[in-house]
Structures are given as C-alpha cells and as structure tokens.
Design a protein around this motif. Structure first.
Motif, PDB file in Angstrom:
ATOM      1  N   ASN A  23      32.971  43.931  64.246  1.00  0.00           N
ATOM      2  CA  ASN A  23      33.294  43.637  62.852  1.00  0.00           C
ATOM      3  C   ASN A  23      34.659  44.241  62.510  1.00  0.00           C
ATOM      4  O   ASN A  23      35.016  45.312  63.012  1.00  0.00           O
ATOM      5  N   ASN A  41      33.135  37.632  56.116  1.00  0.00           N
ATOM      6  CA  ASN A  41      34.298  37.400  56.982  1.00  0.00           C
ATOM      7  C   ASN A  41      34.594  38.567  57.933  1.00  0.00           C
ATOM      8  O   ASN A  41      35.643  38.600  58.558  1.00  0.00           O
ATOM      9  N   ASN A  43      32.943  39.501  60.787  1.00  0.00           N
ATOM     10  CA  ASN A  43      32.731  39.296  62.223  1.00  0.00           C
ATOM     11  C   ASN A  43      33.975  38.755  62.914  1.00  0.00           C
ATOM     12  O   ASN A  43      34.693  37.915  62.373  1.00  0.00           O
ATOM     13  N   SER A  45      34.359  36.730  65.155  1.00  0.00           N
ATOM     14  CA  SER A  45      34.366  35.299  65.461  1.00  0.00           C
ATOM     15  C   SER A  45      35.204  34.501  64.448  1.00  0.00           C
ATOM     16  O   SER A  45      35.691  33.407  64.759  1.00  0.00           O
ATOM     17  N   HIS A  46      35.399  35.066  63.236  1.00  0.00           N
ATOM     18  CA  HIS A  46      36.204  34.375  62.221  1.00  0.00           C
ATOM     19  C   HIS A  46      37.702  34.598  62.418  1.00  0.00           C
ATOM     20  O   HIS A  46      38.514  33.849  61.878  1.00  0.00           O
ATOM     21  N   HIS A  47      38.086  35.598  63.181  1.00  0.00           N
ATOM     22  CA  HIS A  47      39.483  35.998  63.305  1.00  0.00           C
ATOM     23  C   HIS A  47      40.071  35.460  64.622  1.00  0.00           C
ATOM     24  O   HIS A  47      40.326  36.228  65.572  1.00  0.00           O
ATOM     25  N   LYS A  93      41.327  33.303  54.805  1.00  0.00           N
ATOM     26  CA  LYS A  93      40.631  32.046  54.559  1.00  0.00           C
ATOM     27  C   LYS A  93      40.667  31.682  53.074  1.00  0.00           C
ATOM     28  O   LYS A  93      39.629  31.386  52.452  1.00  0.00           O
TER      29      LYS A  93
END
Length: 373
Positions: A23, A41, A43, A45-47, A93
């Motif tokens: 995270n 936002n 995690n 995986s979002h970046h 985002k």
C-alpha cells in the motif's frame, strides 16, 4: 521540483492472507508538504507508472511483511502526469489529495511509534513464550510421542488436557509445544507437515494429520499388551509395565479386568498365591506381588519351549547302552536291561515252554548282528 517521495507499507493481501501486498500511504514533496492517498487508491495495483520505475523494482525484491519504507523518486514526465495537474496541485486519478497537517503528522508519528512498540512487545513475548514452552514440555505429565506409541488418540487427549492445565489456548503455541514433546523419530514428520501446511497454524488440522498418520487400526497393540507375560527379573517391574501397556490401549479399563490380566501374566505358582478378593486395585496388587520377589528369584521360570528342550536333554543324558549286550560284544544297544533279549534267553533256559520263542528271538538278534558287521 525534481524529486518526490512515496511512503510504502507491506501488508497481508486481503484476497490471500498467505501473500503480501503493498500500500502507498502518502506522497511528500521537496518542500516537506505531505498528502495522503484515500483507502480506495492505496494499493500498488493502482499505481501503474510508479511500478515501472527502477527504484521501485529494486526495493520490491527485498520487501518483507510489515515493512515501512519511504523512497525518493525522480519526477519523470510519467509520474508528473499521474500525480500532478498542470498547476502543480497533487492529485491521483482526477481526485485531489488531502494535505497532512502538523497535528496529523504528530498523530502519525505516535501511531508509528506505537506500532514499533507493539512489534517489539510481540517479539519479546515470542521469546518469552518459547522459553516458557520448553519449561512446560519438561513438566507435562506425558511421555514423548514416538512412532511406537500404542494409542495415538489417547495420547492426543492427554496432550490437550495438559495444554488446558498450562493455559495454552493459542493454536500456534499448541503446535510449538507438540514439536517439543515429539521423539526424534517423529521430527521428520513434523518438518514435512510444516512444509505442507506452510504458515497455516490451525491446531485442528495438525491434530487430524497426526491421528491419521499414526493411528493403529489393527489389533497389534492390544495383542502385545494382553500377551505380555513375566519371564525374568523383578515381578514388580513386570506388573508396572503390564499395567502401563494395558492403560495405553484403553485408559478406561476397569480395575477388575486390569488386575486379572496382570495376574494371569505371572507364573502360575505365584498367581495361585494371590487372593482375588484381597486385591481390588492395582496398588494393593503391587504390594502383594512384592511379597514373592525372593521366591521368584529362586525359581527358574522357563518358557514351554525351553522346558521341552531341557527334558529331551535330560532323557538323552540318562539313556545308556545295555551292559549285557556290551558284555556279549553285540554292539551298543539302547534298551532296558530287564528287557534285554539275551537276559530273556538265560531266563528261558529254565522255562521249557518258552524255549522256542527265545530261540527264535536269539536267531533274529544274531542275524541282525551279522548284517551290521
């Protein structure tokens, strides 16, 4: 602005507790201002753009669970587009991030300190528990478990009672205590089970596996316990071991059956001396048995096979050749002298009615002697 700092926190994955995930908790600018990411936002995986950087790739190879790390990144165009608008405002985002105030920083520092203290406490507790478990393993009223343990189910019941007595309720602690009360012959099984289960510390699963692996589904343990008999040595040693074997296969065996099976295994000459009505528990039986220790020491209680061999040996030693046959040079003949044919011949001379029978007998003996020569 040329650089930007991200703070990472390695935690257990919500989808799979055995796996780790990362995270991102906040972003910090060169001027010291920090902004927090929303929970949705955080995690990694979002970046996507951040994951592609060399700095992140190098650090990812060394991560461990619960790690907290702050890393500076060069603000390349891809990162600038992902985390800033054209005016320099921090967003992600299309959502502007909240600035972390001084009070929040202090609170965060307190939380971090609290987390460190908690980890230190847990670490010290584990060390203390490890030491305590070794002491408990030496105090439990339980023999070490081996592959030859007659009744694994009964052993496991006793183990769980001892855990309750020493207030060991956590599954992880029970599993560790189990390791300490296993004989060396079972350590390979323990290590293999650790490899199979990984970080799963569920006591019920460990209990099921040990019962399935070592359960005796035949009658061998019963057969050995019931057939065990006294052969030599101290009578009391036999009685104590016999009781132990019987209770290992059935700890709820009634006293009458227990005493009967112990007495039956004694030499008959001693068991017949024990009054059945006087010994209504094993303690009284042991006391009675000890009276006959000296008596047993003077006797040689051989097995039936040994007795047969000894009897044959005695007969062989007692069997001697007939002296009358030897005196007449008729060879070595093994029979009772009173039944010797030559003796009968001498007696037949005085008995006319038996002359023919004796002569015929002598003729057969002479012919037999000539054939042998």
């Amino acid at each position: 602005m040329n650089n930007v700092k991200f703070e990472f926190h390695v935690v257990a994955s919500p989808a799979d507790p055995k796996s780790n995930t990362i995270n991102i908790t906040k972003i910090t600018l060169e001027n010291g201002e920090s902004y927090s990411f929303t929970e949705a936002n955080m995690n990694i995986s979002h970046h996507v753009q951040l994951k592609k950087t060399k700095t992140f790739g190098l650090w990812k190879e060394t991560i461990r669970r619960h790690d907290r790390k702050s890393l500076w990144f060069m603000l390349i165009k891809e990162l600038e587009d992902a985390y800033f608008d054209e005016a320099g405002n921090v967003l992600f985002k299309n959502t502007f991030l909240d600035k972390i105030t001084e009070d929040q920083k202090i609170e965060g520092a307190d939380l971090n300190l609290k987390g460190l203290l908690e980890q230190l406490t847990i670490s010290e507790k584990k060390k203390s528990n490890s030491k305590d478990l070794k002491d408990i393993a030496e105090k439990v009223l339980l023999e070490k478990f081996t592959s030859r343990t007659l009744n694994v189910k009964q052993w496991m019941e006793t183990f769980e009672k001892e855990c309750t007595r020493f207030e060991i309720v956590q599954d992880e602690m029970k599993i560790e205590l189990l390791r300490l009360v296993l004989d060396k012959s079972c350590t390979d099984w323990y290590q293999a089970t650790v490899s199979k289960l990984g970080q799963v510390n569920k006591w019920n699963e460990w209990k099921r596996r040990i019962l399935d692996t070592f359960a005796d589904k035949g009658w061998n343990s019963w057969r050995y316990a019931v057939a065990f008999r006294y052969k030599e040595g101290m009578l009391i040693d036999y009685a104590i071991k016999k009781e132990k074997l019987l209770l290992e296969v059935n700890k709820s065996m009634d006293q009458a059956s227990l005493i009967a099976l112990i007495v039956i295994g004694l030499p008959k000459v001693i068991s017949d001396k024990i009054d059945k009505d006087e010994v209504n528990d094993s303690t009284k039986l042991f006391k009675e048995i000890r009276k006959y220790e000296n008596f047993a020491a003077k006797k040689n209680y051989m097995s039936a096979k040994d007795n047969r061999m000894e009897f044959k040996k005695k007969i062989s030693n007692d069997k001697k050749p007939c002296r009358m046959c030897e005196s007449l040079n008729k060879g070595e003949r093994y029979h009772a002298e009173e039944k010797c044919w030559f003796r009968m011949r001498d007696m037949g001379r005085d008995k006319n009615n038996n002359n023919k029978i004796v002569s015929n007998t002598m003729l057969e003996v002479d012919l037999s002697t000539e054939q042998k020569n």
